[in-house]
Write an enzyme that holds these catalytic residues in place. Structure first.
Site, PDB file in Angstrom:
ATOM      1  N   LYS A  22      15.870  -7.764  23.225  1.00 22.93           N
ATOM      2  CA  LYS A  22      16.981  -7.465  22.129  1.00 22.93           C
ATOM      3  C   LYS A  22      16.994  -5.872  21.892  1.00 22.93           C
ATOM      4  CE  LYS A  22      15.960  -7.842  17.635  1.00 22.93           C
ATOM      5  NZ  LYS A  22      16.387  -6.498  16.829  1.00 22.93           N
ATOM      6  N   ASN A  23      15.996  -5.312  21.650  1.00 17.11           N
ATOM      7  CA  ASN A  23      15.982  -3.675  21.082  1.00 17.11           C
ATOM      8  C   ASN A  23      16.446  -2.921  22.473  1.00 17.11           C
ATOM      9  OD1 ASN A  23      15.427  -4.680  18.634  1.00 17.11           O
ATOM     10  ND2 ASN A  23      13.217  -3.771  18.748  1.00 17.11           N
ATOM     11  N   ARG A  92      21.827  -4.566  10.528  1.00 19.05           N
ATOM     12  CA  ARG A  92      21.716  -3.089  10.115  1.00 19.05           C
ATOM     13  C   ARG A  92      21.502  -2.137  11.001  1.00 19.05           C
ATOM     14  NH1 ARG A  92      23.356  -3.803   4.667  1.00 19.05           N
ATOM     15  NH2 ARG A  92      22.613  -6.038   4.156  1.00 19.05           N
ATOM     16  N   CYS A 116      17.818  -4.392   3.666  1.00 18.22           N
ATOM     17  CA  CYS A 116      17.743  -5.303   4.584  1.00 18.22           C
ATOM     18  C   CYS A 116      16.443  -6.253   4.478  1.00 18.22           C
ATOM     19  CB  CYS A 116      18.193  -4.872   6.025  1.00 18.22           C
ATOM     20  SG  CYS A 116      16.759  -3.897   6.774  1.00 18.22           S
ATOM     21  N   ARG A 121      16.586   0.750   4.898  1.00 21.64           N
ATOM     22  CA  ARG A 121      16.381   1.370   6.162  1.00 21.64           C
ATOM     23  C   ARG A 121      17.324   2.638   6.091  1.00 21.64           C
ATOM     24  NH1 ARG A 121      15.935  -3.294  10.802  1.00 21.64           N
ATOM     25  NH2 ARG A 121      14.692  -1.976  12.016  1.00 21.64           N
ATOM     26  N   PRO A 122      16.936   3.796   5.749  1.00 21.67           N
ATOM     27  CA  PRO A 122      17.234   5.050   5.617  1.00 21.67           C
ATOM     28  C   PRO A 122      18.127   5.613   7.030  1.00 21.67           C
ATOM     29  CG  PRO A 122      14.930   5.276   5.471  1.00 21.67           C
ATOM     30  CD  PRO A 122      15.352   3.877   5.507  1.00 21.67           C
ATOM     31  N   ILE A 123      19.082   6.383   6.999  1.00 23.19           N
ATOM     32  CA  ILE A 123      19.650   6.993   8.070  1.00 23.19           C
ATOM     33  C   ILE A 123      19.553   8.429   8.166  1.00 23.19           C
ATOM     34  CG2 ILE A 123      20.785   4.665   9.094  1.00 23.19           C
ATOM     35  CD1 ILE A 123      23.339   6.103   7.933  1.00 23.19           C
ATOM     36  N   ASP A 124      18.922   9.007   7.084  1.00 26.07           N
ATOM     37  CA  ASP A 124      19.141  10.492   6.895  1.00 26.07           C
ATOM     38  C   ASP A 124      18.570  11.169   8.113  1.00 26.07           C
ATOM     39  OD1 ASP A 124      16.404   9.174   6.382  1.00 26.07           O
ATOM     40  OD2 ASP A 124      15.710  11.359   5.940  1.00 26.07           O
ATOM     41  N   LEU A 125      17.782  10.777   8.974  1.00 27.14           N
ATOM     42  CA  LEU A 125      17.309  11.574  10.201  1.00 27.14           C
ATOM     43  C   LEU A 125      18.523  11.589  11.262  1.00 27.14           C
ATOM     44  CD1 LEU A 125      13.753  10.125  10.698  1.00 27.14           C
ATOM     45  CD2 LEU A 125      14.509  12.509   9.709  1.00 27.14           C
ATOM     46  N   ASP A 305       6.908  -4.180  15.405  1.00 25.80           N
ATOM     47  CA  ASP A 305       7.239  -5.580  15.683  1.00 25.80           C
ATOM     48  C   ASP A 305       6.366  -6.643  16.033  1.00 25.80           C
ATOM     49  OD1 ASP A 305       9.709  -4.592  14.948  1.00 25.80           O
ATOM     50  OD2 ASP A 305      10.635  -4.523  16.951  1.00 25.80           O
ATOM     51  N   ILE A 327       4.683   1.568   9.367  1.00 24.10           N
ATOM     52  CA  ILE A 327       6.202   1.949   9.881  1.00 24.10           C
ATOM     53  C   ILE A 327       7.191   1.339   8.555  1.00 24.10           C
ATOM     54  CG2 ILE A 327       7.853   1.862  11.470  1.00 24.10           C
ATOM     55  CD1 ILE A 327       5.376   3.233  12.337  1.00 24.10           C
ATOM     56  N   ARG A 396      17.634 -14.421  15.883  1.00 27.36           N
ATOM     57  CA  ARG A 396      18.075 -13.159  15.944  1.00 27.36           C
ATOM     58  C   ARG A 396      17.396 -12.410  17.301  1.00 27.36           C
ATOM     59  NH1 ARG A 396      17.117  -9.310  11.653  1.00 27.36           N
ATOM     60  NH2 ARG A 396      17.947  -7.906  13.412  1.00 27.36           N
TER      61      ARG A 396
END
Ligand code: UD1
Length: 415
Positions: A22-23, A92, A116, A121-125, A305, A327, A396
């Site tokens: 999936k990933n 997300r 979520c 789940r930040p996306i600052d980076l 995971d 994590i 999922r």
């Protein structure tokens, strides 16, 4: 809503093929947008997240059809740079389209991923790195609008090796003139798989799988065919199922190099594990030993995971095991559910202390993807019947998990 009815305590046996990851497939589907051409993806897993991503591709004007395990994408008619809010909120990880759409269309509009099932789940980076490469990004009312006209190559350093940020930077940079470098890049094999696909499309990327990635911008990309790498977390989940049921099974389509941390943990626990080419044989001990300490880390460390399924397996081990989740904060939602099955787990922040003994069936509920797989694995080893709600989370990331387990002899029904 579907649920599993699991009668635990049955031994498993036989062989099972592990499906595509999936990933890996999700960022690769986003990457296909850059080709403006036809791409065929083989060993594509039939997952709800894949169907969701197909919807996103179609919204953008691309065609996408999954026939069996072959996904055909044609992005020559892409005509939109916007992902509607409902599609973004449903999954997300759709944030991975930020770099791909900007790279193809020169602009992009989507909503920011908020809370979520794994917490915020930040996306600052992602945003900091893309801004460094000249992307103009406006954040307003939860939406992100970005213009890529002034983007340029450059050197980006990530303060933390985020998987999604590394992928987004690569996707945005493959078409930029000159050389872009990423230092402290994430090293997960799924990133390498995406880069292999991009290179087949004509990109020039070196160093994927290491902490320094170099992207030499190219003017044109074209369609490509690619076989998706095997899902290492699915493989780890079946290993956990072998452990909780004290069984021996064979897994086909696995890469030993991707499973080092998990193999080492289960060998310590008493399992016999051998690899023959792309196949793995695992024989669980009658009484598994506890594991002193598992700390989740970025690859090649212990994968977050796999933490929940491994916690489920450790509930049955003799002695006390300790897990430290480094994590994601919200990976411990399964603890109250495992306790309903009789598990003895103490949690303080990131640390969980598990005193192993046998579990019994209960009425429980999955609240996230890997937690759902973990509860299934626990139920297989428990005595009596478990009713597991929230199976849609499991869909999922696992192709008909119940059918696969049934083929190994598990007593599991979906109703
Ligand atoms: C990906 C995987 C997910 C896996 C995770 C870690 C996909 C679709 N998902 O998620 O299954 O659990 O890698 O291996 O591939 N962070 C920030 N700011 C950012 C980005 C991340 O603080 O801008 C933090 C996150 O909150 C988290 C950590 O970094 O604590 C790891 O996140 P990241 O590596 O980005 O994971 P994802 O790409 O979201």
């Amino acid at each position: 809503m579907d649920r599993y009815i699991i009668n635990g305590g049955r031994k498993l046996g036989g062989r099972l093929r592990v499906h595509g990851a999936k990933n890996a497939v999700l960022p690769i589907m986003a990457a296909a947008v850059l080709s403006g051409d036809r791409c065929s993806l083989y060993d594509c897993p039939d997952l709800s997240d894949v169907h969701h991503t197909i919807k996103i591709l179609r919204t953008l004007g691309c065609s996408a059809e999954l026939n069996g395990d072959i996904l055909e994408i044609n992005s020559d008619s892409i005509n939109s740079w916007e992902i509607p809010e409902d599609l973004m909120r449903e999954m997300r990880s759709s944030i991975i389209f930020l770099g791909a759409i900007a790279g193809k269309m020169g602009r992009v509009r989507l909503c920011a991923p908020g809370g979520c099932e794994l917490g915020n789940r930040p996306i600052d980076l992602h945003l900091k790195a893309l801004r460094q490469l000249g992307m103009e990004i406006r954040e307003e009312n939860g939406f992100i609008e970005a213009i890529a006209d002034k983007m340029h190559s450059g050197d980006v350093h990530l303060s933390f090796p985020s998987v999604g940020a590394t992928e987004n930077i690569i996707l945005a940079a493959v078409g930029l003139k000159g050389e872009t470098t990423i230092s402290n890049a994430a090293r997960e094999p799924e990133i390498t798989d995406m880069c292999d696909f991009l290179n087949k499309m004509g990109a020039d990327i070196e160093g994927a799988g290491s902490e320094n990635i170099r992207i030499n911008g190219v003017a044109h990309l074209h369609g490509a065919n690619h076989k998706i790498m095997p899902d290492r977390i699915v493989a780890a989940t079946f290993m956990c199922a072998a452990m909780t049921t004290k069984s021996e099974i064979e897994l086909l389509n696995v890469r030993s190099s991707h499973l080092g941390a998990i193999v080492s943990a289960f060998r310590d626990s008493g399992a016999k594990i051998e690899f023959f080419k792309d196949n793995m044989y695992i024989r669980a001990p009658e009484k598994a030993r506890s594991i002193d300490m598992i700390k989740t880390q970025v690859y090649p460390g212990f994968p977050t995971d796999a933490q929940s399924p491994v916690m489920a397996a450790l509930c049955f081990a003799e002695g006390t095991s300790v897990i430290v989740e480094n994590i994601f904060d919200s990976r411990y939602k399964i603890i109250p559910e495992l306790r309903k099955m009789g598990a003895d787990i103490l949690q303080d922040g990131r640390v969980a202390v598990i005193k192993g003994h046998d579990l019994c069936g209960a009425h429980i509920k999955a609240m996230d993807l890997r937690g759902g797989a973990a509860l299934t694995v626990a139920a297989l080893g428990a005595s009596g019947q478990t009713v597991l709600n929230g199976v849609h989370y499991i869909d999922r990331g696992y192709v008909s998990l119940e059918k696969q387990l049934k083929s190994l002899g598990a007593d599991i029904e979906r109703i």
